[in-house]
Design a protein around this motif. Sequence first.
Motif, PDB file in Angstrom:
ATOM      1  N   ASN A   1      -4.370 -28.047  -4.692  1.00  0.00           N
ATOM      2  CA  ASN A   1      -3.218 -28.198  -5.565  1.00  0.00           C
ATOM      3  C   ASN A   1      -3.180 -29.595  -6.167  1.00  0.00           C
ATOM      4  O   ASN A   1      -2.968 -29.748  -7.362  1.00  0.00           O
TER       5      ASN A   1
ATOM      6  N   SER B   1      -3.356 -30.466 -10.098  1.00  0.00           N
ATOM      7  CA  SER B   1      -2.327 -31.264 -10.734  1.00  0.00           C
ATOM      8  C   SER B   1      -2.957 -32.477 -11.430  1.00  0.00           C
ATOM      9  O   SER B   1      -2.642 -32.795 -12.573  1.00  0.00           O
TER      10      SER B   1
ATOM     11  N   SER C   1      -4.783 -31.396 -14.491  1.00  0.00           N
ATOM     12  CA  SER C   1      -3.808 -31.035 -15.524  1.00  0.00           C
ATOM     13  C   SER C   1      -3.312 -32.289 -16.231  1.00  0.00           C
ATOM     14  O   SER C   1      -3.290 -32.366 -17.462  1.00  0.00           O
TER      15      SER C   1
ATOM     16  N   ASN D   1       6.554 -31.638 -16.372  1.00  0.00           N
ATOM     17  CA  ASN D   1       6.389 -30.678 -15.301  1.00  0.00           C
ATOM     18  C   ASN D   1       5.995 -29.291 -15.799  1.00  0.00           C
ATOM     19  O   ASN D   1       5.031 -28.713 -15.278  1.00  0.00           O
TER      20      ASN D   1
ATOM     21  N   LEU E   1       2.645 -27.248 -14.641  1.00  0.00           N
ATOM     22  CA  LEU E   1       2.727 -25.941 -13.972  1.00  0.00           C
ATOM     23  C   LEU E   1       1.937 -24.871 -14.730  1.00  0.00           C
ATOM     24  O   LEU E   1       1.234 -24.059 -14.128  1.00  0.00           O
TER      25      LEU E   1
ATOM     26  N   GLU F   1      -1.740 -25.464 -14.247  1.00  0.00           N
ATOM     27  CA  GLU F   1      -2.154 -25.045 -12.913  1.00  0.00           C
ATOM     28  C   GLU F   1      -2.279 -23.531 -12.829  1.00  0.00           C
ATOM     29  O   GLU F   1      -3.249 -23.012 -12.265  1.00  0.00           O
ATOM     30  N   ALA F   2      -1.316 -22.835 -13.411  1.00  0.00           N
ATOM     31  CA  ALA F   2      -1.377 -21.362 -13.403  1.00  0.00           C
ATOM     32  C   ALA F   2      -2.629 -20.886 -14.140  1.00  0.00           C
ATOM     33  O   ALA F   2      -3.300 -19.931 -13.723  1.00  0.00           O
TER      34      ALA F   2
ATOM     35  N   LEU G   1       4.322 -18.124 -12.469  1.00  0.00           N
ATOM     36  CA  LEU G   1       5.266 -19.235 -12.629  1.00  0.00           C
ATOM     37  C   LEU G   1       6.644 -18.906 -12.080  1.00  0.00           C
ATOM     38  O   LEU G   1       7.461 -19.813 -11.863  1.00  0.00           O
TER      39      LEU G   1
ATOM     40  N   LYS H   1       9.812 -20.677 -12.854  1.00  0.00           N
ATOM     41  CA  LYS H   1       9.828 -22.136 -12.757  1.00  0.00           C
ATOM     42  C   LYS H   1       9.721 -22.766 -14.143  1.00  0.00           C
ATOM     43  O   LYS H   1      10.014 -23.940 -14.333  1.00  0.00           O
TER      44      LYS H   1
END
Lengths: 161, 161
Positions: free
Chosen positions: B14, B18, B21, B34, B38, B41-42, B59, B62
């Motif tokens: 993770n 991150s 990203s 953010n 996210l 990352e997805a 997600l 989120k």
Amino acid sequence: MRIYLIFFDTAFYNKNMSESSRKILSDHNVSITNPRILVLEALMESQNPQTIDDLQKKLQNKVAKSTLYRVLGDLKKINVLHEFTSPDNTTVVELLLHDAEHHHHLFCGDCGEIIDVGLSDEFEKLLSEEIKKIERKFNFHINDHRVEMFGTCTDQCSNCK
Amino acid sequence: MRIYLIFFDTAFYNKNMSESSRKILSDHNVSITNPRILVLEALMESQNPQTIDDLQKKLQNKVAKSTLYRVLGDLKKINVLHEFTSPDNTTVVELLLHDAEHHHHLFCGDCGEIIDVGLSDEFEKLLSEEIKKIERKFNFHINDHRVEMFGTCTDQCSNCK
DNA sequence: AAAAAAATGAGATAAATTCTCATTTATACT
DNA sequence: AGTATAAATGAGAATTTATCTCATTTTTTT
């Protein structure tokens, strides 16, 4: 030098398009209705793929929106219509006539024009071999393929410039 | 025979996702937020193309729907995201990382899976030549192409069977 | 020509995507 | 670090595209 006079008999062509539309429908055991003939004629008016919007404009409310979509569905079902999506996510549609050769598509990012292009036999042969390899590698059964090319028409296109 | 124990440190992965990203965003002068992290990352969670729905599920609220679409638009703008349409007209999206090799797509008509496939150098070379011919013939400037293959996965696919 | 089956039109509905704007967050600048 | 400015976000409204429903019309069958 010889001068040829060519008489363009629109009625003749219209009659021809109507005839071939009817033939397409009867050949596939689909009942012959006015909306279906009108949609087929609109499709025949251009040899390149068209958007749904193009068709609606040509049909000028002579066929209801719901019917247009339904008829396009009918034509897909009997495999005379090919539907796909242009790079800007617009649905386009083209008639696949018996004598239509296998072809691919060239997209202009400026004017949105879509052009049918044929590639060489040599290329298609090599592509078939590649596809056989992919079938083995991924344990797939592949029944169709397409090559899409994206770019911009530099000056010839009637929509651009 | 040897037995290997592999410890899968999720936190490490993770953190890595991150980090990359953030790097993608800063490398392209896009502000680091953010929702963008996210979404990236997805996207990184699967190497094959995914639907918008897949992303939304990952997600889990989120990121707002409108933000998701906006972020995908941002990523397209900086050319790290490729968006296209599957044969059943669903929009799919895949991350294009620096080290991503040129590839094409294989679609399963049964389960909807989309698989990235590479084709041989020999094939790509011949295709480039075909493209040059097409450019001359239609007076186009072609900057991209893709080969799509359609079929059914016979038994290997995790979704089917 | 009448009966049965199929197709159509008009509008309602659904799904996917974009837009709006008040609030929040990130960045640039002390 | 703290504040001002600019940019991004969330929530839901609006738009777009396509499908569905059902009463009416058209086509096909008999």
